[in-house]
Design a protein around this motif. Structure first.
Motif, PDB file in Angstrom:
ATOM      1  N   LEU A 181       0.826  -1.210   0.000  1.00  0.00           N
ATOM      2  CA  LEU A 181       0.000   0.000   0.000  1.00  0.00           C
ATOM      3  C   LEU A 181       0.859   1.259   0.000  1.00  0.00           C
ATOM      4  O   LEU A 181       0.544   2.226  -0.704  1.00  0.00           O
ATOM      5  N   MET A 182       1.948   1.247   0.748  1.00  0.00           N
ATOM      6  CA  MET A 182       2.860   2.398   0.748  1.00  0.00           C
ATOM      7  C   MET A 182       3.434   2.610  -0.653  1.00  0.00           C
ATOM      8  O   MET A 182       3.582   3.750  -1.102  1.00  0.00           O
ATOM      9  N   GLY A 183       3.753   1.535  -1.346  1.00  0.00           N
ATOM     10  CA  GLY A 183       4.271   1.643  -2.709  1.00  0.00           C
ATOM     11  C   GLY A 183       3.264   2.249  -3.660  1.00  0.00           C
ATOM     12  O   GLY A 183       3.608   3.100  -4.489  1.00  0.00           O
ATOM     13  N   ILE A 184       2.010   1.836  -3.543  1.00  0.00           N
ATOM     14  CA  ILE A 184       0.959   2.374  -4.405  1.00  0.00           C
ATOM     15  C   ILE A 184       0.755   3.860  -4.126  1.00  0.00           C
ATOM     16  O   ILE A 184       0.665   4.676  -5.051  1.00  0.00           O
TER      17      ILE A 184
ATOM     18  N   ARG B 244       3.741   5.902  -5.407  1.00  0.00           N
ATOM     19  CA  ARG B 244       3.668   6.065  -6.874  1.00  0.00           C
ATOM     20  C   ARG B 244       2.618   7.117  -7.247  1.00  0.00           C
ATOM     21  O   ARG B 244       2.851   7.965  -8.111  1.00  0.00           O
ATOM     22  N   THR B 245       1.480   7.088  -6.576  1.00  0.00           N
ATOM     23  CA  THR B 245       0.423   8.061  -6.842  1.00  0.00           C
ATOM     24  C   THR B 245       0.913   9.482  -6.558  1.00  0.00           C
ATOM     25  O   THR B 245       0.683  10.396  -7.354  1.00  0.00           O
ATOM     26  N   LEU B 246       1.590   9.656  -5.436  1.00  0.00           N
ATOM     27  CA  LEU B 246       2.100  10.982  -5.083  1.00  0.00           C
ATOM     28  C   LEU B 246       3.152  11.453  -6.086  1.00  0.00           C
ATOM     29  O   LEU B 246       3.148  12.623  -6.498  1.00  0.00           O
ATOM     30  N   LYS B 247       4.029  10.563  -6.501  1.00  0.00           N
ATOM     31  CA  LYS B 247       5.055  10.929  -7.479  1.00  0.00           C
ATOM     32  C   LYS B 247       4.429  11.303  -8.811  1.00  0.00           C
ATOM     33  O   LYS B 247       4.845  12.273  -9.453  1.00  0.00           O
ATOM     34  N   GLU B 248       3.411  10.554  -9.238  1.00  0.00           N
ATOM     35  CA  GLU B 248       2.715  10.871 -10.494  1.00  0.00           C
ATOM     36  C   GLU B 248       1.974  12.195 -10.403  1.00  0.00           C
ATOM     37  O   GLU B 248       1.762  12.861 -11.415  1.00  0.00           O
ATOM     38  N   ALA B 249       1.590  12.584  -9.194  1.00  0.00           N
ATOM     39  CA  ALA B 249       0.897  13.854  -8.982  1.00  0.00           C
ATOM     40  C   ALA B 249       1.887  15.013  -8.825  1.00  0.00           C
ATOM     41  O   ALA B 249       1.492  16.144  -8.542  1.00  0.00           O
TER      42      ALA B 249
ATOM     43  N   SER C 177       9.001   4.929  10.555  1.00  0.00           N
ATOM     44  CA  SER C 177       9.620   5.292  11.833  1.00  0.00           C
ATOM     45  C   SER C 177       8.622   5.570  12.953  1.00  0.00           C
ATOM     46  O   SER C 177       8.996   5.520  14.124  1.00  0.00           O
ATOM     47  N   GLY C 178       7.348   5.829  12.607  1.00  0.00           N
ATOM     48  CA  GLY C 178       6.427   6.263  13.642  1.00  0.00           C
ATOM     49  C   GLY C 178       5.161   5.460  13.848  1.00  0.00           C
ATOM     50  O   GLY C 178       4.567   5.529  14.917  1.00  0.00           O
ATOM     51  N   ALA C 179       4.746   4.696  12.837  1.00  0.00           N
ATOM     52  CA  ALA C 179       3.488   3.950  12.983  1.00  0.00           C
ATOM     53  C   ALA C 179       3.687   2.775  13.934  1.00  0.00           C
ATOM     54  O   ALA C 179       4.602   1.981  13.768  1.00  0.00           O
ATOM     55  N   LYS C 180       2.819   2.695  14.925  1.00  0.00           N
ATOM     56  CA  LYS C 180       2.921   1.632  15.921  1.00  0.00           C
ATOM     57  C   LYS C 180       1.959   0.478  15.651  1.00  0.00           C
ATOM     58  O   LYS C 180       1.991  -0.529  16.337  1.00  0.00           O
ATOM     59  N   SER C 181       1.096   0.656  14.652  1.00  0.00           N
ATOM     60  CA  SER C 181       0.153  -0.405  14.310  1.00  0.00           C
ATOM     61  C   SER C 181      -0.243  -0.259  12.843  1.00  0.00           C
ATOM     62  O   SER C 181      -0.004   0.772  12.214  1.00  0.00           O
ATOM     63  N   TYR C 182      -0.867  -1.305  12.335  1.00  0.00           N
ATOM     64  CA  TYR C 182      -1.368  -1.294  10.962  1.00  0.00           C
ATOM     65  C   TYR C 182      -2.395  -0.180  10.788  1.00  0.00           C
ATOM     66  O   TYR C 182      -2.346   0.568   9.811  1.00  0.00           O
ATOM     67  N   ASP C 183      -3.298  -0.050  11.750  1.00  0.00           N
ATOM     68  CA  ASP C 183      -4.338   0.980  11.673  1.00  0.00           C
ATOM     69  C   ASP C 183      -3.740   2.383  11.666  1.00  0.00           C
ATOM     70  O   ASP C 183      -4.200   3.259  10.934  1.00  0.00           O
ATOM     71  N   GLU C 184      -2.715   2.593  12.469  1.00  0.00           N
ATOM     72  CA  GLU C 184      -2.063   3.895  12.499  1.00  0.00           C
ATOM     73  C   GLU C 184      -1.377   4.173  11.149  1.00  0.00           C
ATOM     74  O   GLU C 184      -1.421   5.294  10.649  1.00  0.00           O
ATOM     75  N   ALA C 185      -0.764   3.154  10.569  1.00  0.00           N
ATOM     76  CA  ALA C 185      -0.124   3.317   9.261  1.00  0.00           C
ATOM     77  C   ALA C 185      -1.165   3.658   8.192  1.00  0.00           C
ATOM     78  O   ALA C 185      -0.939   4.536   7.351  1.00  0.00           O
ATOM     79  N   LEU C 186      -2.325   2.996   8.224  1.00  0.00           N
ATOM     80  CA  LEU C 186      -3.383   3.303   7.260  1.00  0.00           C
ATOM     81  C   LEU C 186      -3.879   4.732   7.426  1.00  0.00           C
ATOM     82  O   LEU C 186      -4.130   5.435   6.441  1.00  0.00           O
ATOM     83  N   ALA C 187      -4.015   5.169   8.668  1.00  0.00           N
ATOM     84  CA  ALA C 187      -4.452   6.547   8.925  1.00  0.00           C
ATOM     85  C   ALA C 187      -3.457   7.543   8.335  1.00  0.00           C
ATOM     86  O   ALA C 187      -3.848   8.563   7.767  1.00  0.00           O
ATOM     87  N   MET C 188      -2.167   7.230   8.456  1.00  0.00           N
ATOM     88  CA  MET C 188      -1.147   8.107   7.875  1.00  0.00           C
ATOM     89  C   MET C 188      -1.251   8.130   6.358  1.00  0.00           C
ATOM     90  O   MET C 188      -1.117   9.190   5.738  1.00  0.00           O
ATOM     91  N   LEU C 189      -1.498   6.979   5.740  1.00  0.00           N
ATOM     92  CA  LEU C 189      -1.673   6.934   4.286  1.00  0.00           C
ATOM     93  C   LEU C 189      -2.808   7.864   3.850  1.00  0.00           C
ATOM     94  O   LEU C 189      -2.683   8.580   2.857  1.00  0.00           O
ATOM     95  N   MET C 190      -3.883   7.831   4.614  1.00  0.00           N
ATOM     96  CA  MET C 190      -5.059   8.628   4.257  1.00  0.00           C
ATOM     97  C   MET C 190      -4.842  10.126   4.424  1.00  0.00           C
ATOM     98  O   MET C 190      -5.624  10.921   3.917  1.00  0.00           O
ATOM     99  N   GLU C 191      -3.785  10.523   5.119  1.00  0.00           N
ATOM    100  CA  GLU C 191      -3.447  11.934   5.221  1.00  0.00           C
ATOM    101  C   GLU C 191      -2.897  12.465   3.896  1.00  0.00           C
ATOM    102  O   GLU C 191      -2.933  13.665   3.640  1.00  0.00           O
TER     103      GLU C 191
END
Length: 63
Positions: free
Chosen positions: A18-21, A24-29, A44-58
């Protein structure tokens, strides 16, 4: 800030995939610095899968 749309629904849910996708989207933009920032924040900062997903959505609007 206008976030690019990113299709993640139906993709392999592995956080690195998901981070790769999103990266790539950000680079294309035209926002490679945001892609680098997002990866650094999650690895370096996400302590859980849910926290990582929340960061992606930012950074992108999930489709």
């Amino acid at each position: 800030m206008m976030k690019p749309k990113c299709r993640l629904i139906g993709e392999d849910g592995n956080i690195f995939n998901l981070m790769g996708i999103v990266s790539r989207t950000l680079k294309e933009a035209g926002e490679p610095e945001k892609a680098d920032e997002m990866i650094k924040r999650i690895t370096s900062g996400a302590k859980s899968y849910d926290e990582a997903l929340a960061m992606l959505m930012e950074y992108v609007d999930i489709e």
